[in-house]
Motif scaffolding. Structure first.
Motif, mmCIF file in Angstrom:
data_model
loop_
_atom_site.group_PDB
_atom_site.id
_atom_site.type_symbol
_atom_site.label_atom_id
_atom_site.label_comp_id
_atom_site.label_asym_id
_atom_site.label_seq_id
_atom_site.Cartn_x
_atom_site.Cartn_y
_atom_site.Cartn_z
ATOM 1 N N LEU A 44 65.529 26.369 21.929
ATOM 2 C CA LEU A 44 66.753 26.027 21.200
ATOM 3 C C LEU A 44 67.977 26.732 21.771
ATOM 4 O O LEU A 44 68.870 27.131 21.042
ATOM 5 C CB LEU A 44 66.584 26.348 19.713
ATOM 6 C CG LEU A 44 65.498 25.568 18.987
ATOM 7 C CD1 LEU A 44 65.371 26.030 17.543
ATOM 8 C CD2 LEU A 44 65.777 24.073 19.046
ATOM 9 N N GLY A 45 68.020 26.873 23.095
ATOM 10 C CA GLY A 45 69.167 27.505 23.732
ATOM 11 C C GLY A 45 69.144 29.015 23.582
ATOM 12 O O GLY A 45 70.200 29.647 23.507
ATOM 13 N N SER A 46 67.955 29.587 23.563
ATOM 14 C CA SER A 46 67.837 31.027 23.389
ATOM 15 C C SER A 46 68.354 31.771 24.617
ATOM 16 O O SER A 46 68.371 31.238 25.722
ATOM 17 C CB SER A 46 66.380 31.404 23.132
ATOM 18 O OG SER A 46 65.598 31.068 24.256
ATOM 19 N N ARG A 47 68.776 32.993 24.400
ATOM 20 C CA ARG A 47 69.342 33.801 25.478
ATOM 21 C C ARG A 47 68.274 34.189 26.505
ATOM 22 O O ARG A 47 68.506 34.143 27.706
ATOM 23 C CB ARG A 47 69.977 35.064 24.893
ATOM 24 C CG ARG A 47 70.682 35.908 25.942
ATOM 25 C CD ARG A 47 71.398 37.081 25.329
ATOM 26 N NE ARG A 47 72.413 36.607 24.385
ATOM 27 C CZ ARG A 47 72.829 37.299 23.340
ATOM 28 N NH1 ARG A 47 72.333 38.482 23.090
ATOM 29 N NH2 ARG A 47 73.750 36.815 22.530
ATOM 30 N N ASN A 48 67.081 34.572 26.046
ATOM 31 C CA ASN A 48 66.028 35.032 26.957
ATOM 32 C C ASN A 48 65.043 33.939 27.347
ATOM 33 O O ASN A 48 64.141 34.178 28.135
ATOM 34 C CB ASN A 48 65.282 36.215 26.338
ATOM 35 C CG ASN A 48 66.188 37.409 26.189
ATOM 36 O OD1 ASN A 48 66.944 37.731 27.095
ATOM 37 N ND2 ASN A 48 66.139 38.054 25.038
ATOM 38 N N GLY A 49 65.180 32.766 26.794
ATOM 39 C CA GLY A 49 64.323 31.646 27.171
ATOM 40 C C GLY A 49 62.943 31.682 26.545
ATOM 41 O O GLY A 49 62.521 32.670 25.956
ATOM 42 N N THR A 50 62.267 30.560 26.691
ATOM 43 C CA THR A 50 60.904 30.395 26.205
ATOM 44 C C THR A 50 60.043 30.019 27.397
ATOM 45 O O THR A 50 60.473 29.237 28.246
ATOM 46 C CB THR A 50 60.848 29.278 25.135
ATOM 47 O OG1 THR A 50 61.749 29.607 24.071
ATOM 48 C CG2 THR A 50 59.457 29.107 24.576
ATOM 49 N N HIS A 51 58.830 30.569 27.459
ATOM 50 C CA HIS A 51 57.913 30.255 28.552
ATOM 51 C C HIS A 51 56.703 29.522 27.998
ATOM 52 O O HIS A 51 56.197 29.873 26.936
ATOM 53 C CB HIS A 51 57.459 31.525 29.272
ATOM 54 C CG HIS A 51 58.541 32.159 30.073
ATOM 55 N ND1 HIS A 51 59.557 32.892 29.510
ATOM 56 C CD2 HIS A 51 58.775 32.168 31.404
ATOM 57 C CE1 HIS A 51 60.371 33.333 30.451
ATOM 58 N NE2 HIS A 51 59.915 32.909 31.622
ATOM 59 N N LEU A 52 56.261 28.524 28.733
ATOM 60 C CA LEU A 52 55.056 27.783 28.389
ATOM 61 C C LEU A 52 54.087 27.972 29.546
ATOM 62 O O LEU A 52 54.362 27.522 30.666
ATOM 63 C CB LEU A 52 55.362 26.301 28.159
ATOM 64 C CG LEU A 52 54.172 25.404 27.846
ATOM 65 C CD1 LEU A 52 53.468 25.851 26.571
ATOM 66 C CD2 LEU A 52 54.614 23.957 27.734
ATOM 67 N N ASN A 53 52.990 28.654 29.278
ATOM 68 C CA ASN A 53 51.993 28.965 30.316
ATOM 69 C C ASN A 53 52.639 29.650 31.516
ATOM 70 O O ASN A 53 52.428 29.264 32.667
ATOM 71 C CB ASN A 53 51.244 27.701 30.739
ATOM 72 C CG ASN A 53 50.466 27.092 29.590
ATOM 73 O OD1 ASN A 53 49.924 27.806 28.762
ATOM 74 N ND2 ASN A 53 50.437 25.771 29.526
#
Length: 144
Positions: A108-117
């Motif tokens: 959702l536009g996070s500052r640190n990002g999201t990782h998938l696998n």
């Protein structure tokens, strides 16, 4: 047949037609409410879980699970479905939804990002059992 009798018969037929119309409307409303209640009941049931692998970089001593609902928000804010006490998580960090029989995750536009696998999530992606979502120092495994 007199005019009064004819008028009485017409009134009775009109009243019967009105009652039939109202009964049909009531039956349709009942059917719609029943279908809606079944749909809401199915949506509110737990669809799977997110198993916590690490929380703030620490492996929890007890098995920790979060229920996965058809619309699940993750982040630090108290308004999220799953509240993460992770300093690297944004207030509204990620969204997991169920659409067309598949589970989807999006950042959702996070500052640190999201990782998938271990891969940075740049767009909405399909997730399946065994996938690992990383938000800050928190790792969550999908179990459907």
């Amino acid at each position: 047949m007199s005019f009064a009798v004819l008028l009485l018969i017409l009134r009775l037929v009109g009243a019967a037609m009105l009652l039939a119309f109202l009964g049909t409307i009531a039956w349709l409303i009942y059917q719609d409410m029943r279908v809606t209640a079944q749909s809401i009941s199915q949506q509110s049931r737990q669809q799977g879980v997110l198993r916590v692998l690490t929380l703030n970089g620490v492996v929890p001593t007890d098995e920790l699970y979060f229920p996965l609902m058809p619309v699940t928000t993750l982040g630090r804010a108290s308004t999220n479905t799953i509240v993460l006490e992770d300093t690297y998580a944004s207030g509204e960090h990620a969204l997991i939804t169920r659409r067309d029989g598949q589970w989807w995750v999006e950042d959702l536009g996070s500052r640190n990002g999201t990782h998938l696998n271990e891969v940075p999530l740049t767009e909405t992606a399909v997730i399946t059992t065994g996938d690992i979502i990383a938000i800050g120092e928190t790792r969550l495994k999908i179990e459907l």
